[in-house]
Design a protein around this motif. Structure first.
Motif, short mmCIF file in Angstrom:
data_model
loop_
_atom_site.label_atom_id
_atom_site.label_comp_id
_atom_site.label_asym_id
_atom_site.label_seq_id
_atom_site.Cartn_x
_atom_site.Cartn_y
_atom_site.Cartn_z
N GLU A 171 50.98 -8.44 -5.83
CA GLU A 171 49.89 -7.74 -6.51
C GLU A 171 49.44 -6.52 -5.69
N LEU A 172 49.32 -6.68 -4.39
CA LEU A 172 48.89 -5.56 -3.53
C LEU A 172 49.85 -4.38 -3.66
N ASN A 173 51.14 -4.69 -3.73
CA ASN A 173 52.16 -3.63 -3.78
C ASN A 173 52.14 -2.83 -5.08
N THR A 174 51.46 -3.33 -6.10
CA THR A 174 51.38 -2.56 -7.35
C THR A 174 50.35 -1.44 -7.27
N HIS A 175 49.55 -1.42 -6.22
CA HIS A 175 48.54 -0.38 -6.04
C HIS A 175 49.11 0.77 -5.22
N TYR A 176 48.65 1.98 -5.51
CA TYR A 176 49.08 3.14 -4.73
C TYR A 176 48.27 3.19 -3.43
N LEU A 177 48.91 2.79 -2.33
CA LEU A 177 48.28 2.73 -1.02
C LEU A 177 49.26 3.32 -0.01
N ALA A 178 49.09 4.59 0.29
CA ALA A 178 50.07 5.28 1.14
C ALA A 178 49.74 5.19 2.62
N ASN A 179 48.58 4.65 2.96
CA ASN A 179 48.15 4.65 4.36
C ASN A 179 48.02 3.24 4.92
N ILE A 180 48.97 2.36 4.52
CA ILE A 180 48.93 0.99 5.04
C ILE A 180 50.31 0.55 5.51
N LEU A 181 50.28 -0.41 6.41
CA LEU A 181 51.47 -1.16 6.83
C LEU A 181 51.20 -2.62 6.48
N ILE A 182 52.21 -3.29 5.96
CA ILE A 182 52.02 -4.66 5.46
C ILE A 182 52.70 -5.66 6.38
N ASP A 183 51.96 -6.73 6.68
CA ASP A 183 52.53 -7.85 7.42
C ASP A 183 51.97 -9.12 6.79
N GLY A 184 52.57 -10.26 7.11
CA GLY A 184 52.06 -11.49 6.52
C GLY A 184 52.93 -12.68 6.80
N THR A 185 52.41 -13.84 6.48
CA THR A 185 53.15 -15.08 6.68
C THR A 185 52.66 -16.16 5.73
N LEU A 186 53.60 -17.04 5.38
CA LEU A 186 53.26 -18.18 4.52
C LEU A 186 52.96 -19.42 5.34
N LYS A 187 53.24 -19.37 6.66
CA LYS A 187 53.01 -20.55 7.49
C LYS A 187 52.66 -20.13 8.91
N ASP A 188 52.19 -21.07 9.67
CA ASP A 188 51.68 -20.78 11.01
C ASP A 188 52.81 -20.94 12.03
N ASN A 189 53.67 -19.94 12.12
CA ASN A 189 54.79 -20.11 13.05
C ASN A 189 55.20 -18.79 13.70
#
Length: 681
Positions: free
Chosen positions: A621-639
């Motif tokens: 959902e976030l990627n459908t927005h026009y956001l040119a000044n961000i870097l994306i990181d993330g995780t589905l689990k604590d590892n």
């Protein structure tokens, strides 16, 4: 048994362009060390002729000169003649193109150089008619026999000039990267805007995607409505024009007129890859359905015409194809006569001709027309008392009929070599489309191609090859191959959160620093330290129809510095930008990707960390927005111990962290709260 009266050593090559010349009476050789050594040992002048498979004027010169036995006799007697595919050997093309531009003030293809036995150029130009070419061959040959010293003196002077081109003057004073610098940059940019037809005021008209991407970003981050309007007007005009194939999708390389109407009909993978990214970004910023249609039609063209069974992407389709009389003609596949259109469209011809201007507006030459739009769908529906749904049904019918009609035509020739750099650009294109439209097939194709690169174009030592065809890869990768592949792998990570892609990007960056980077000059060379030296060791700095390999590497290192908290990567990226900073205002349209990096370092730039079991759906959902000044990181689990992810995961919670320089604000739990942070000055 061969029916050709002549066959030269190009017959053993895999490049479609070189194979086109394999039966010329010219005794062509490929660019190889042993051929260069042969010229030296025999003390013979060298002809270096550079072109590519989709090039119209390359075909013209071949037919007029290189297929002529008299020309072949003169070349064979006095020269060692080398044919170069510029796409296969961009290093050779770049080195000698610089020489031609120094000698003549301009360049292009075909490019023809005469060089001394040691490879240093003494004469050069582009297309020549047979009489001109023969005259030059005889004059230079006579001069070499009678005035050898004069040629060597000229080569010395030209070589010094070429070395000067590669010097990047260090900043004269302490450089500061300031947001205020962009005012002058935009003023310079705007002086070149074509406010009537979009793009820059020039003919022929090329699309430089990085220009529009930078301008779009700047417009949004500075709430500049006039600039937004200009960008979207340009994108409308380009995609309404004949440079876009309204029947099968895909863009041609450039327009020969100011209206984007008549293209130079060759279709290149690198153009279409970037146009997919550009129109996907524009869709996210506007939700304009036409931009989505442009992207999906272009990806349809890529899938149908430029995708190999193994998942690689082919290089191009020729500008020329056979017409009804069997003659090789530019644009024969793409243009239409009124008679043919009336015959196949029948009662719908009148409406079709209004929509696509089968009238003086859309006329090309003789009785041929290239479809061009001047009205939006809404305007046409209003004028013709149609609903949008009715128009869409009719349009689909027209396209189906004309696509079927094209199956009876001779298709343009395919250049089926697969280049690492261009494939990586196409990966990024597919990922951009996936971000905008969430179509699973787009991500699947991107990952399949990434695997294709790793399986077929990665060397045993971890480096990359440049080109793949018929199961063979033997040309070392150039900086562009590494830069665009690293960028593509980062993009795949941004939509999958699969850390293997980040790790591969980091590994390739380390290889690149070891083999291409000059710490003394704070720049990456185009060729590896493992490659044979040319006249000069070139650097690629200008953002042109493709962004400069150096600007892409600088952006990659800036992003990787955030992911891995690597200050060395950040320092290299910043030094590279500081070296270029004094040039950005003078000619911004030639440095727009550098300007994008400068915005990262002067405007607000955010790291967004998404955690929890719903991380991927929230990311989508976030990627459908026009956001040119961000870097994306993330995780589905604590590892993960990576800096941005460490201690961010909370059991049974779906969280968004918005960070600047790795300092994160308190997490929020809704997309709405996350989005409130962005696109602020």
């Amino acid at each position: 048994m061969s029916t050709h009266p002549f066959t030269n050593s190009l017959i053993n090559e895999t490049s479609p362009y070189l194979l086109q010349h394999a039966h010329n009476p010219v005794n062509w050789f490929p660019w190889k060390d042993e051929i260069l050594d042969k010229a030296k040992s025999e003390e013979k002048l060298i002809i270096i002729s550079v072109g590519y498979a989709a090039c119209h004027w390359c075909h013209v010169m071949e037919h007029e000169s290189f297929e002529d036995e008299t020309v072949g006799d003169v070349m064979n007697e006095n020269y060692i003649s080398i044919k170069v595919d510029r796409e296969e050997r961009p290093d050779v093309d770049q080195a000698y193109m610089n020489a031609v531009q120094l000698m003549t003030g301009s360049g292009g293809w075909p490019m023809n150089i005469i060089a001394l036995p040691d490879g240093r150029p003494v004469w050069g130009g582009t297309y020549f008619k047979k009489e001109q070419w023969m005259s030059v061959l005889k004059q230079i040959s006579d001069l070499y026999k009678k005035e050898t010293k004069q040629l060597f003196e000229y080569a010395d002077k030209l070589e010094k000039g070429l070395h000067q081109l590669q010097i990047i003057p260090p900043p004269q004073e302490e450089q500061n990267l300031k947001k205020e610098d962009f005012t002058a940059v935009l003023n310079t940019f705007k002086r070149n805007f074509d406010h009537r037809d979009g793009g820059m005021s020039q003919v022929p008209k090329f699309v430089i995607p990085s220009n529009f991407q930078f301008l779009l970003r700047y417009a949004f981050q500075n709430e500049d409505q006039g600039l937004k309007d200009f960008v979207f007007k340009s994108l409308d005009k380009i995609s309404y024009g004949g440079i876009f194939d309204h029947i099968e999708g895909g863009f041609s390389r450039y327009s020969v007129d100011e209206r984007w109407h008549i293209p130079h009909f060759e279709k290149m993978l690198y153009d279409n890859a970037q146009m997919v990214s550009l129109y996907s970004e524009a869709y996210k910023a506007t939700k304009n359905k036409w931009y989505k249609e442009v992207v999906l039609q272009t990806l349809g063209f890529i899938k149908n015409e430029l995708t190999s069974p193994e998942g690689g992407f082919y290089s191009s389709l020729d500008a020329d194809s056979l017409n009804a009389e069997g003659k090789l003609i530019e644009g024969a596949y793409y243009s239409w006569t009124k008679t043919e259109l009336k015959q196949v469209l029948q009662d719908d011809y009148e409406l079709f001709s209004m929509y696509y201007n089968i009238n003086p507006t859309g006329k090309w030459e003789k009785d041929l027309y290239v479809p061009i739009r001047t009205l939006s769908k809404k305007q046409l529906c209003k004028e013709q008392n149609l609903t949008l749904e009715e128009l869409e049904i009719k349009k689909k019918g027209w396209i189906d009929i004309l696509r079927e009609r094209r199956t009876f035509r001779s298709k343009p020739r395919l250049d089926n070599k697969q280049l690492t750099s261009w494939n990586a650009l196409m990966i990024s294109g597919y990922v951009s489309a996936y971000k905008a439209f969430s179509i699973a097939e787009h991500l699947k194709i991107a990952k399949t191609n990434a695997s294709f690169i790793l399986e077929n174009l990665q060397k045993k030592d971890g480096g990359l090859y440049h080109s793949y065809k018929d199961g063979a890869s033997n040309i070392n990768g150039f900086l562009e191959d590494y830069a665009f592949t690293i960028e593509a792998f980062i993009h795949i990570y941004e939509v999958t959160l699969e850390e293997t892609w980040l790790d591969k990007a980091s590994q390739l960056s380390e290889y690149c620093i070891a083999k291409f980077y000059s710490e003394e000059r704070s720049v990456f060379y185009f060729t590896s330290i493992d490659d044979r030296a040319l006249i000069t060791r070139n650097v690629d700095l200008n953002d042109n129809v493709m962004p400069a390999a150096n600007s892409v590497m600088a952006k990659n290192l800036h992003q990787l510095s955030k992911y891995f908290d690597n200050s060395s990567y950040f320092n290299i990226a910043k030094k590279m930008l500081l070296n270029m900073n004094h040039q950005l205002e003078e000619y911004p349209q030639g440095y727009s990707n550098w300007l994008d990096l400068k915005m990262d370092l002067t405007y607000n730039f955010y790291e967004v960390v998404i955690t929890g079991k719903k991380a991927l759906s929230n990311l989508k959902e976030l990627n459908t927005h026009y956001l040119a000044n961000i870097l994306i990181d993330g995780t589905l689990k604590d590892n993960s111990d990576r800096p941005l992810l460490k201690d961010r995961y909370k059991y049974n919670e779906d969280l968004f962290y918005v960070c600047e320089n790795s300092a994160c604000k308190l997490p929020v739990r809704s997309m709405k709260a996350c989005l409130e942070h962005f696109n602020k000055n």
